[in-house]
Design an enzyme around this catalytic site. Structure first.
Site, short mmCIF file in Angstrom:
data_model
loop_
_atom_site.label_atom_id
_atom_site.label_comp_id
_atom_site.label_asym_id
_atom_site.label_seq_id
_atom_site.Cartn_x
_atom_site.Cartn_y
_atom_site.Cartn_z
N TRP A 105 0.70 -1.37 -0.14
CA TRP A 105 -0.06 -0.15 -0.01
C TRP A 105 0.77 1.17 0.11
CZ3 TRP A 105 -4.49 -0.67 -2.01
CH2 TRP A 105 -5.03 -1.71 -1.77
N ASP A 175 -1.22 6.55 6.60
CA ASP A 175 -2.62 5.74 6.20
C ASP A 175 -2.73 4.58 7.11
OD1 ASP A 175 -4.19 3.93 4.78
OD2 ASP A 175 -2.88 3.59 3.03
N LYS A 199 -12.22 -1.80 6.27
CA LYS A 199 -11.27 -2.81 6.88
C LYS A 199 -11.86 -2.70 8.25
CE LYS A 199 -8.79 -3.00 3.06
NZ LYS A 199 -8.01 -2.00 2.71
C1 LIG Z 1 -7.32 -1.26 1.40
C2 LIG Z 1 -6.15 -0.37 1.76
C3 LIG Z 1 -6.02 0.77 0.82
C4 LIG Z 1 -6.92 1.08 -0.42
O1 LIG Z 1 -8.23 1.28 0.01
P1 LIG Z 1 -9.38 1.61 -0.97
O2 LIG Z 1 -10.18 2.26 -0.04
O3 LIG Z 1 -9.73 0.28 -1.47
O4 LIG Z 1 -9.02 2.75 -1.81
C5 LIG Z 1 -5.12 1.73 1.14
N1 LIG Z 1 -4.23 1.52 2.21
C6 LIG Z 1 -4.32 0.44 2.96
C7 LIG Z 1 -3.24 0.25 4.02
C8 LIG Z 1 -5.36 -0.57 2.78
O5 LIG Z 1 -5.36 -1.60 3.50
#
Ligand SMILES: *Cc1c(COP(=O)(O)O)cnc(C)c1O
Length: 368
Positions: A105, A175, A199
């Site tokens: 990511w 993030d 998540k």
């Molecule tokens: C799933 C995820 C993303 C992407 O998320 P989306 O909402 O599908 O764009 C980005 N960073 C991390 C750490 C993730 O687990």
């Protein structure tokens, strides 16, 4: 007849939600109490929805101790849109940003940031297939960077920062998609925190952005800011309280229920203990004999996404198939890591971890 029995859902996202949340959403789906219409049918400008989004934000602020000089935004486009929106707003021409790359990511975040401005990669562990966080002396941070970007839990590789490194007075952008609200957090250490909801927070459709007010103001003062699409300016969403255009109402409603559930079980301190216990049990089983092998280095193993291998790929395929038949769903690992991945977010019941551990022991007895 279709089965209505719930299996144990180890999916990485969209992922398991607390059962009481699903039950409340189901109970009130046709008519919200006192409203007489479904949350799926009401205007985002209605008093009822204003109360829903307001209470959701208030509970987030209470849970994470979010200070008044931070805004809480409910945006769309996923965490992936934040990969672009962050540099568009916070990375001025002539400056640069430091990125720490600890998995798939953060690697994607860098790729998008480079389209917008100058990036210094302060660490990249690709050569080891992303199994750990950097040691202090490996971090090539550059003083004066517009911000430092960090992915605090790598969902695919299962690598987690259990503590934020000391970044001095640099502006930290994180993030936190796959572990937001899985433990207490000191929001004041960050300039901006973002997370896709699907998540650990709720269903798909919303991205939570917690951003310090001065960063939003500073971005808006730059001449180039006016040329950004209106939806991609943080400054659009702050005064409108995330209601500039139609938000994902049902998702925000459900996130609100998840926040109420978190408050009811004792907040982030309580969920922190439960998460520690769940991950502890699973890693103890992985380490018990050597039949299973964890992917991540021990001191940076994720408490949310537990990645592990078996002695060979045939056994891994067999494990996935047999565990699924036993009611343990979604354990197949991401192709870039291989093996198995058990995502055990806040809402994942501890009982499911116990069942997985028993399954692992029986599987090893038969195949080890
Ligand atoms: C799933 C995820 C993303 C992407 O998320 P989306 O909402 O599908 O764009 C980005 N960073 C991390 C750490 C993730 O687990």
């Amino acid at each position: 007849m279709v089965t209505t029995t719930r299996v144990f859902n180890f999916a990485a996202g969209p992922a398991v939600l607390p059962l009481p949340v699903l039950e409340e959403a189901q109970r009130d789906l046709v008519a919200l109490p006192g409203v007489g219409m479904s949350v799926l049918e009401i205007s985002h400008r209605s008093k009822a929805f204003e109360a829903i989004i307001g209470e959701c934000e208030a509970n987030m602020r209470k849970l994470a101790g979010i200070p008044d000089n931070y805004h809480v935004l409910f945006l769309q486009g996923g965490a992936t849109t934040q990969f672009s929106m962050v540099p568009m707003n916070l990375l001025p021409a002539g400056s640069w940003a430091d990125y720490i790359v600890t998995g798939a990511w953060s690697s994607k975040a860098v790729k998008e940031a480079k389209k917008v401005g100058a990036v210094n990669v302060a660490f990249d562990n690709k050569a080891e297939n992303y199994l750990r966080i950097p040691k202090k002396e490996e971090l090539k941070l550059t003083p004066g960077a517009a911000y430092v970007h960090i992915t605090t839990n790598e969902t695919i590789h299962g690598v987690e920062f259990h503590q934020l490194p000391d970044f001095g007075d640099a502006t930290v952008v994180a993030d936190t998609s796959s572990h937001m609200f899985s433990r207490p957090i000191d929001v004041t250490k960050y300039g901006l925190i973002y997370a896709g909801a699907q998540k650990n927070i709720g269903p798909a459709g919303a991205t939570i952005v917690i951003v310090r007010d001065d960063l939003v103001k500073k971005a808006a003062e730059r001449p180039s800011y006016a040329n950004l699409p209106v939806m991609l300016q943080y400054g659009t969403h702050v005064p409108e309280k995330s209601l500039y255009n139609t938000p994902p109402c049902f998702t925000i409603y459900t996130i609100g229920l998840v926040m109420k559930w978190l408050v009811a079980i004792g907040g982030l301190e309580a969920i922190d203990k439960i998460n520690g216990r769940k991950a502890g049990k699973l890693y103890a089983e992985i380490d018990r004999t050597g039949f299973y092998r964890g992917h991540a280095a021990k001191d940076c193993r994720s408490r949310m996404n537990v990645t592990f291998r078996l002695p060979n790929e045939e056994l891994e395929a067999k494990f996935v198939k047999e565990s699924k038949a036993a009611g343990l769903d979604g354990l197949k690992g991401h192709r870039s890591v291989g093996g198995l991945r058990a995502s055990i977010y806040n809402a994942f019941p501890e009982e499911g971890v116990d069942v997985l551990v028993s399954f692992m022991q029986a599987f090893e007895k038969k195949n080890g």
